[in-house]
Design a protein around this motif. Sequence first.
Motif, short mmCIF file in Angstrom:
data_model
loop_
_atom_site.label_atom_id
_atom_site.label_comp_id
_atom_site.label_asym_id
_atom_site.label_seq_id
_atom_site.Cartn_x
_atom_site.Cartn_y
_atom_site.Cartn_z
N UNK A 13 6.44 -1.79 -14.86
CA UNK A 13 7.97 -1.16 -14.25
C UNK A 13 7.40 -0.97 -12.50
N UNK A 14 6.23 -0.75 -12.19
CA UNK A 14 6.03 -0.56 -11.12
C UNK A 14 5.88 -2.21 -10.15
N UNK A 15 5.32 -3.09 -10.97
CA UNK A 15 5.27 -4.42 -10.58
C UNK A 15 6.69 -4.95 -10.33
N UNK A 22 2.19 -11.01 -12.88
CA UNK A 22 2.73 -10.36 -14.03
C UNK A 22 1.45 -9.68 -14.91
N UNK A 23 1.93 -8.35 -15.37
CA UNK A 23 0.95 -7.75 -15.92
C UNK A 23 0.72 -8.39 -17.23
N UNK A 49 0.83 -1.08 0.14
CA UNK A 49 -0.10 -0.05 0.08
C UNK A 49 0.93 1.39 -0.09
N UNK A 50 1.87 1.34 0.84
CA UNK A 50 2.68 2.40 1.01
C UNK A 50 3.41 2.74 -0.44
N UNK A 51 3.81 1.65 -1.11
CA UNK A 51 4.54 1.82 -2.31
C UNK A 51 3.76 2.38 -3.67
N UNK A 52 2.09 2.34 -3.28
CA UNK A 52 1.33 2.84 -4.15
C UNK A 52 0.64 4.11 -3.60
N UNK A 53 0.88 4.66 -2.57
CA UNK A 53 0.37 5.68 -1.85
C UNK A 53 -1.09 5.62 -1.60
N UNK A 54 -1.43 4.35 -1.05
CA UNK A 54 -2.74 4.01 -0.76
C UNK A 54 -2.78 4.73 0.92
N UNK A 88 -3.79 -9.58 -4.88
CA UNK A 88 -3.90 -8.08 -4.62
C UNK A 88 -3.21 -7.23 -5.67
N UNK A 89 -1.97 -7.46 -5.90
CA UNK A 89 -0.82 -6.85 -6.63
C UNK A 89 -0.58 -7.54 -8.02
#
Length: 592
Positions: free
Chosen positions: A564-566, A578-579, A247-252, A535-536
């Motif tokens: 890239x974020x993944x 994977x996307x 969550x922190x990595x994605x600013x939730x 989730x991710x």
Amino acid sequence: MGRHDWTNSLYKFTFLLAVSLASLVRSAQISIGNRLPLWTWECINDKCVPTKPVLDGRMQSLVTCNMLCSSIQLWPKPTGSVSLSTVAVPCRSDLFQLKILQVPSTAVYGYLQDSFNLFKDDLRRMEPSVRGYEDWRSIVIRLVVNGSADPRMRVGTDESYRLSLKPLAGTGNYLSVDIAARTFCGARHALETLVQMIWLDPYAGSLLILEAAMVEDRPRFSYRGLLLDTARNFFPVSEILRLVDGMGMNKLNTLHWHMTDSKSFPMRFAVMPQLAEYGSYGPGAVYTPDDVRAVVRHARLRGIRVLIEIDAPAHVGRAWSFGPKENLGDLAFCYDEDNWASTCREPPCGQLNPENDEVFAILEQLYSDIIQMTGVTDLFHIGGDDISESCWSQNLENRAAVAEVWAKYTNEVLRRLKVVNQNSMPNLTIMWVSHQSERIKTDLKEFVPYLGLQIRGGGWSSGGVEGVRSIYSREDAWDLNDGLGDWWENARPSYNSWQEMYDHRPWGTSGSKNVEGGEATIWSMRLGPELEARVWPRAAAVAERLWADRPEGATRPVHARLDVQRTRMMARGVQATPVWSMWCTHHPYTCV
């Protein structure tokens, strides 16, 4: 400074890579014997194109090409002005220094120090064991927080920040990072943006950082959440902490902990341990107050608040069956229903007895404990989902209309909440949207300014109430389901792909008046050890929608940025699905 205003420095970067070529070839990470890497990537027409390397040619890894070629690779994408250098320089985790120039309180100072230590931990996690460079940049982070003295995420917290990264004049090998924010949470978001400007280059055998950057940023919505249901299936605290990391990595900013339901009551409250004794799955499936405090501390340092929901008056189950034995009377009805379909949406059932004052006394104690454990005084969730008319009408002595019973129950619950919250209503008290929601403005007049509706379903429950604040978590778009449907029936709903989640704008074209934000939901009936991968990165798609609410949908650049974020998340220890295929990672411009 624009992305293409750095051409005068390109020669320097090329020279750096050439100088490092000898160590590059020696590195165990990039060569086996005398073999070169299989591919090198060149930025051609704003696209990273793979080619075969030659010994005397320039070699560039895919990750470095992605970071320096054309598009902005930050996630969620900033809402303000952004300028990024096309030059990267080597860095090391132990050469970052923090200088806190201005803070409004010792509490904020301590949080900034701890957050900086987490930042360095992230870098160490990415750092290689074999280093290819012998000359690294030293980086000085200069922080100014000139607003709130409270480091907690609160309703109305200003999460904006400004970040400037550039060479430090007259120092040669130093870079400076200047961060200005109004709150600790804004400064923490800036550190998250900074860590996204740093990556491991496997060809150079070193961390690299952009030589210069400028970012101005603030979120579009103030409530950006992720709901975790721990009642249907239990998750160890360690898994919850890793979820918070993502969550922190994605600013939730809000972990909505749907802690209890009719299935189980996995929380041992000191004031009422019977609830866990009667309602948990067993001794190994219970959270303690110390567990909650550990999650709260972990979350706060990442700019996240913990919102604990004890669902009521429906969804209570056998946890509340101890009343007669304790001489408290019937605390709940319908929890032993064989014909459950007539009383609740899914088994087991259970609904509180609103005619028993002991029910409200217990809820009051639970609310007091929750506020004390989480430190969250301005935000609360009282549940309110799936109230059964048949359960109350069959068991209450006063068989008034369910709407009247609901109004009396909810008014009393809110009154008790106000008492334990130092005689002050939380700024935002959330309840699930229901058939009774339209009566809020007439039956809950005293509390209307403090109430918010969480929108969960479709049809009648797809929208809010005029003049009442809303939080969206539509299951047909933002639920992190498995696509297999409910276990008790054959219906098979569609899987919510990350693209659908990214494209979803529940506030529609009419604007977002009275919309506080939204959240992705994790209902755990079919979920076990694969929590993170479920989730991710889908929740990251919701995170960018809530942070930036950009007008475009899941376009090719969005696919590439999420990929890239993944990769970043994986490098920092958070598992993510994977996307797309690895081919598309290597050739993103051909895949969408």
